[in-house]
Scaffold this motif. Structure first.
Motif, PDB file in Angstrom:
ATOM      1  N   GLY A  76       0.601  -1.423   0.220  1.00  0.00           N
ATOM      2  CA  GLY A  76      -0.123  -0.042  -0.184  1.00  0.00           C
ATOM      3  C   GLY A  76       0.914   1.162   0.166  1.00  0.00           C
ATOM      4  N   LEU A  77       2.025   1.329   0.969  1.00  0.00           N
ATOM      5  CA  LEU A  77       2.715   2.447   0.828  1.00  0.00           C
ATOM      6  C   LEU A  77       3.615   2.471  -0.803  1.00  0.00           C
ATOM      7  CD1 LEU A  77       4.395   2.202   4.591  1.00  0.00           C
ATOM      8  CD2 LEU A  77       2.296   3.706   3.507  1.00  0.00           C
TER       9      LEU A  77
ATOM     10  N   TYR B 217      -3.443   8.801   2.049  1.00  0.00           N
ATOM     11  CA  TYR B 217      -2.208   7.933   2.644  1.00  0.00           C
ATOM     12  C   TYR B 217      -2.787   7.949   4.801  1.00  0.00           C
ATOM     13  CZ  TYR B 217       2.529   8.100   4.262  1.00  0.00           C
ATOM     14  OH  TYR B 217       4.183   8.051   4.428  1.00  0.00           O
ATOM     15  N   VAL B 218      -3.390   8.690   4.863  1.00  0.00           N
ATOM     16  CA  VAL B 218      -3.427   9.213   6.182  1.00  0.00           C
ATOM     17  C   VAL B 218      -4.946   7.719   6.486  1.00  0.00           C
ATOM     18  CG1 VAL B 218      -5.067  10.232   8.236  1.00  0.00           C
ATOM     19  CG2 VAL B 218      -3.221  11.871   6.770  1.00  0.00           C
ATOM     20  N   PRO B 219      -6.142   8.019   5.987  1.00  0.00           N
ATOM     21  CA  PRO B 219      -6.855   6.698   6.123  1.00  0.00           C
ATOM     22  C   PRO B 219      -6.275   5.447   5.872  1.00  0.00           C
ATOM     23  CG  PRO B 219      -7.727   7.833   4.520  1.00  0.00           C
ATOM     24  CD  PRO B 219      -6.521   8.745   4.965  1.00  0.00           C
ATOM     25  N   PHE B 220      -5.221   4.849   5.552  1.00  0.00           N
ATOM     26  CA  PHE B 220      -4.623   3.820   4.763  1.00  0.00           C
ATOM     27  C   PHE B 220      -4.044   3.602   5.919  1.00  0.00           C
ATOM     28  CE2 PHE B 220      -0.966   1.502   3.811  1.00  0.00           C
ATOM     29  CZ  PHE B 220      -1.320   0.688   3.029  1.00  0.00           C
ATOM     30  N   ILE B 221      -3.629   4.345   6.639  1.00  0.00           N
ATOM     31  CA  ILE B 221      -2.444   4.822   7.508  1.00  0.00           C
ATOM     32  C   ILE B 221      -2.550   3.790   8.885  1.00  0.00           C
ATOM     33  CG2 ILE B 221      -0.508   5.725   9.532  1.00  0.00           C
ATOM     34  CD1 ILE B 221       0.748   4.962   6.774  1.00  0.00           C
ATOM     35  N   LEU B 222      -4.149   4.905   9.306  1.00  0.00           N
ATOM     36  CA  LEU B 222      -5.176   4.514   9.972  1.00  0.00           C
ATOM     37  C   LEU B 222      -5.056   3.158  10.154  1.00  0.00           C
ATOM     38  CD1 LEU B 222      -7.151   7.536  10.121  1.00  0.00           C
ATOM     39  CD2 LEU B 222      -5.035   7.005  11.581  1.00  0.00           C
ATOM     40  N   VAL B 223      -6.220   2.484   9.140  1.00  0.00           N
ATOM     41  CA  VAL B 223      -6.556   1.308   9.324  1.00  0.00           C
ATOM     42  C   VAL B 223      -5.747   0.031   9.121  1.00  0.00           C
ATOM     43  CG1 VAL B 223      -6.781  -0.543   7.638  1.00  0.00           C
ATOM     44  CG2 VAL B 223      -8.305   2.326   7.004  1.00  0.00           C
ATOM     45  N   ALA B 224      -4.342   0.972   8.845  1.00  0.00           N
ATOM     46  CA  ALA B 224      -2.814  -0.515   8.545  1.00  0.00           C
ATOM     47  C   ALA B 224      -3.026  -0.484  10.460  1.00  0.00           C
ATOM     48  CB  ALA B 224      -1.653   0.489   8.415  1.00  0.00           C
ATOM     49  N   ASP B 225      -2.499   0.973  10.877  1.00  0.00           N
ATOM     50  CA  ASP B 225      -2.739   0.700  12.609  1.00  0.00           C
ATOM     51  C   ASP B 225      -3.308   0.121  12.699  1.00  0.00           C
ATOM     52  OD1 ASP B 225      -0.754   1.660  14.548  1.00  0.00           O
ATOM     53  OD2 ASP B 225      -1.819   3.092  14.856  1.00  0.00           O
ATOM     54  N   LEU B 226      -4.753  -0.254  12.589  1.00  0.00           N
ATOM     55  CA  LEU B 226      -5.682  -0.954  13.397  1.00  0.00           C
ATOM     56  C   LEU B 226      -5.721  -1.987  13.017  1.00  0.00           C
ATOM     57  CD1 LEU B 226      -9.079   1.744  12.726  1.00  0.00           C
ATOM     58  CD2 LEU B 226      -7.443   1.179  15.422  1.00  0.00           C
TER      59      LEU B 226
ATOM     60  N   LEU C 192      -6.219  -3.075  -0.646  1.00  0.00           N
ATOM     61  CA  LEU C 192      -7.326  -3.568  -1.440  1.00  0.00           C
ATOM     62  C   LEU C 192      -8.312  -1.816  -1.924  1.00  0.00           C
ATOM     63  CD1 LEU C 192      -8.824  -5.761  -2.877  1.00  0.00           C
ATOM     64  CD2 LEU C 192     -10.659  -5.866  -0.732  1.00  0.00           C
ATOM     65  N   GLY C 193      -8.605  -1.723  -0.975  1.00  0.00           N
ATOM     66  CA  GLY C 193      -9.049   0.192  -1.377  1.00  0.00           C
ATOM     67  C   GLY C 193      -8.200   0.668  -2.294  1.00  0.00           C
ATOM     68  N   VAL C 194      -7.263   1.091  -2.255  1.00  0.00           N
ATOM     69  CA  VAL C 194      -5.945   1.901  -2.442  1.00  0.00           C
ATOM     70  C   VAL C 194      -5.631   1.205  -3.562  1.00  0.00           C
ATOM     71  CG1 VAL C 194      -3.557   2.404  -2.365  1.00  0.00           C
ATOM     72  CG2 VAL C 194      -4.475   2.826  -0.049  1.00  0.00           C
ATOM     73  N   ALA C 195      -5.835  -0.342  -3.607  1.00  0.00           N
ATOM     74  CA  ALA C 195      -5.410  -0.784  -5.570  1.00  0.00           C
ATOM     75  C   ALA C 195      -5.921  -0.456  -6.299  1.00  0.00           C
ATOM     76  CB  ALA C 195      -4.961  -1.915  -5.066  1.00  0.00           C
TER      77      ALA C 195
END
Length: 367
Positions: free
Chosen positions: A52-53, A211-220, A228-231
């Motif tokens: 994702g990153l 960027y920030v939503p992905f970090i939050l989701v990964a952190d959870l 999947l969402g980013v792709a």
């Protein structure tokens, strides 16, 4: 084979990947009964977070925004010392947010171009940028692959990870910036070429919003769903972002998990590591820093995580291990490969080995 992404085609010339592949083949021959268990050896949340990153940072890279920002900095520097301080500090900052290898892929080409148009020697500046990404990226769990692994492995929280690594990263950066000021003269810097660039604003805005939503989701703990969402977004918006990421790097990490966890399970390895006294933080720290010099800091982190749950000490050791010998961090190899100068390895070690010794002592004291 032309249908394959360029990053996968380049694996044929990647010595590190070929060694990992050879080890995996050897394990498959010697222990064929373990083959069905191989997928379970891979830390898939780490792979998902890394993928994702890579997607998000590739989108920022393709947008052209970083090129424009870098050229803006170059146009406003007056001396070699100011230029060096600006580039080293910017590279360190980028590595905290966009990973160390992406920071180098942005900074080194800009540096080489600046050095050509301003008639500056490039080798020392690129060496300092390699040190900068190692010093800066240790601060955040997304700054480098070993931190990403430790973050996902122990689910220790984004903010908690940053707070833990702040003293060591700050000390390394202060030392590096002071060394930069001494290593580069305050002579005048004259730029003879105007540089313009265009920004794909749509791609930049989408990457920033994700960027920030992905970090939050990964952190959870839901890095797979975040990936999947980013792709899906980039497949619909800019498909070349998906094809352009470093798929070879992801495959290399999968092999590292398999090889090192199979290796860690061998009786001879278990007996040897058990004799190192890794339950003592000082021994674990030294093992992380020194093992990184031989096998690079990402494999060292994966290996030590099999024998200790003290993620803070492992993080300190393997991040310090990114300095020293060029193999300590894959970022070092990337920087020198992008530079392509003869004698660069010698120049790198003249600065990196003493830096490793000093930062190693600082890390020991901070533990």
């Amino acid at each position: 084979m032309t249908w394959l992404p360029e990053s996968l085609r380049q694996l044929r010339r990647d010595v590190f990947f070929l060694v990992l592949l050879a080890v995996a083949i050897l394990f498959a021959i010697v222990m064929p009964s373990r083959l069905p268990a191989w997928p379970g050896l891979v830390d898939w949340p780490t792979i998902a977070a890394l993928a994702g990153l890579l997607l998000l940072t590739k989108a920022v890279e393709y947008s052209g925004a970083l090129d424009v920002a870098g050229h803006w900095l170059i146009d406003r520097t007056s001396t070699r010392r100011v230029a060096a301080l600006g580039l080293v500090a910017s590279t360190a900052l980028l590595s905290m947010l966009l990973t160390n290898d992406v920071a180098l892929f942005v900074a080194v080409p800009l540096t080489l171009r600046m050095c050509r148009i301003a008639r500056m020697p490039a080798t020392r500046l690129v060496v300092f940028e390699a040190l900068a990404v190692n010093a800066g990226s240790m601060l955040t769990p997304i700054g480098n692959p070993q931190n990403l692994f430790l973050w996902q492995q122990w689910n220790n929280g984004f903010g908690g990870f940053v707070w833990t690594m702040l003293p060591l990263s700050a000390a390394a950066l202060v030392l590096l910036l002071g060394l930069t000021a001494l290593a580069f003269p305050a002579t005048s810097l004259q730029v003879h070429e105007r540089v313009d660039g265009e920004v794909d604003r749509t791609m930049l805005v989408v990457a920033a919003l994700l960027y920030v939503p992905f970090i939050l989701v990964a952190d959870l703990g839901f890095a797979g769903w975040g990936l999947l969402g980013v792709a899906i977004v980039f497949l619909a918006l800019r498909r070349r972002v998906v094809s352009g990421i470093d798929w070879g790097l992801l495959l290399t990490f999968v092999l590292m998990f398999v090889d090192l966890r199979l290796l860690a399970g061998l009786d001879t390895v278990t007996s040897f590591v058990a004799g190192l006294g890794l339950q003592q933080p000082s021994h674990l720290y030294a093992a992380g820093a020194l093992a990184s010099q031989a096998v690079s800091n990402v494999p060292a982190a994966i290996l030590l995580a099999e024998y200790s749950h003290d993620w803070r000490t492992i993080a300190f050791g393997v991040n310090v291990g990114g300095f020293g010998f060029v193999l300590g961090s894959l970022a070092n190899l990337i920087a020198l490969r992008l530079l392509g100068e003869r004698g660069a390895w010698g120049a790198f070690h003249r600065w990196s080995l003493p830096f490793f010794a000093v930062v190693g002592c600082l890390g020991w004291l901070l533990l």
